[in-house]
Enzyme design. Sequence first.
Site, PDB file in Angstrom:
ATOM      1  CD  GLU A  94      -2.651   1.365   2.546  1.00 32.66           C
ATOM      2  OE1 GLU A  94      -2.373   0.637   3.521  1.00 32.66           O
ATOM      3  OE2 GLU A  94      -3.526   2.245   2.592  1.00 32.66           O
ATOM      4  CG  ASP A 150       2.926   7.858   3.945  1.00 31.14           C
ATOM      5  OD1 ASP A 150       1.774   7.820   3.453  1.00 31.14           O
ATOM      6  OD2 ASP A 150       3.553   8.940   4.097  1.00 31.14           O
ATOM      7  CG  ASP A 186       0.191  14.012  -1.362  1.00 32.44           C
ATOM      8  OD1 ASP A 186      -0.740  14.421  -0.662  1.00 32.44           O
ATOM      9  OD2 ASP A 186       1.184  13.412  -0.897  1.00 32.44           O
ATOM     10  CG  ASP A 205     -10.132  13.591  -4.358  1.00 29.46           C
ATOM     11  OD1 ASP A 205      -9.012  13.067  -4.185  1.00 29.46           O
ATOM     12  OD2 ASP A 205     -10.304  14.827  -4.297  1.00 29.46           O
TER      13      ASP A 205
END
Length: 214
Positions: free
Chosen positions: A43, A68, A117, A153
């Site tokens: 992920e 991350d 991002d 999105d």
Amino acid sequence: MGRKKSLKLAEVDYLPNVFSHRFGKIEERMLEYLPPAEQFVLELGCGRGDYSIALAEKYPYKNFVGFDIRGARIWSGSKKTEELGLKNVAFVIARAEFLPEIFTKIKFDEIWIPFPDPFPRKRSTNRRLVAPGFLERYRQIIKPGALIHLKTDDDGLYNYALETLSENNAEIIENSPNLYENEDLDFEKTIKTKYEEEHLKNGKIIKLITFKLE
Ligand SMILES: C[S@@+](CC[C@H](N)C(=O)[O-])C[C@H]1O[C@@H](n2cnc3c(N)ncnc32)[C@H](O)[C@@H]1O
């Protein structure tokens, strides 16, 4: 920086399921920590690891790696994983730019990239997690036929991804410009991350692209 965040950052590198790239080679130690498994799922830009955690509960025989650069977010994911008693999740603190250096043994069966991002400025195009430089790095750490899923999105990032994937010989397996229009979705597609919850509250349309790299 707030006090809570500094405390998390001071602790995160010492949590048993967190592996920080700044301490050198981590893949071997991570493999010792994780149970033996045939399948590995990555992920990317995992934040608090919502995808890894939800999938690890459903698929205890697979291993999940949340990845991350932000240690404080990884801290939250690590603590939740511990509370739930999940042994098949590990977290890596590193930049995705270092993926091929970090993973020289593990080959991933699947990659999820939930709400990366969008980096809307032209000069930041290369930082988008679907930019050609990243696709090349993914090619080096996946098994043949691995599925890569992008959820976003952001219209700009979605259009950029479609264009870049087509220019870089990716095979689009699914393209959903409005994911929740379809009421009959697999569990995997409906997992809601922290950012997704926010976007849904704000009435944003969620898009999903699933692709393969040659
Ligand atoms: C918008 S947040 C989404 C977090 C999470 N996936 C979610 O949906 O709640 C994007 C995440 O990607 C991470 N990120 C951005 N660029 C990265 C890079 N080059 N390497 C690793 N992580 C990166 C950021 O630190 C941030 O946590």
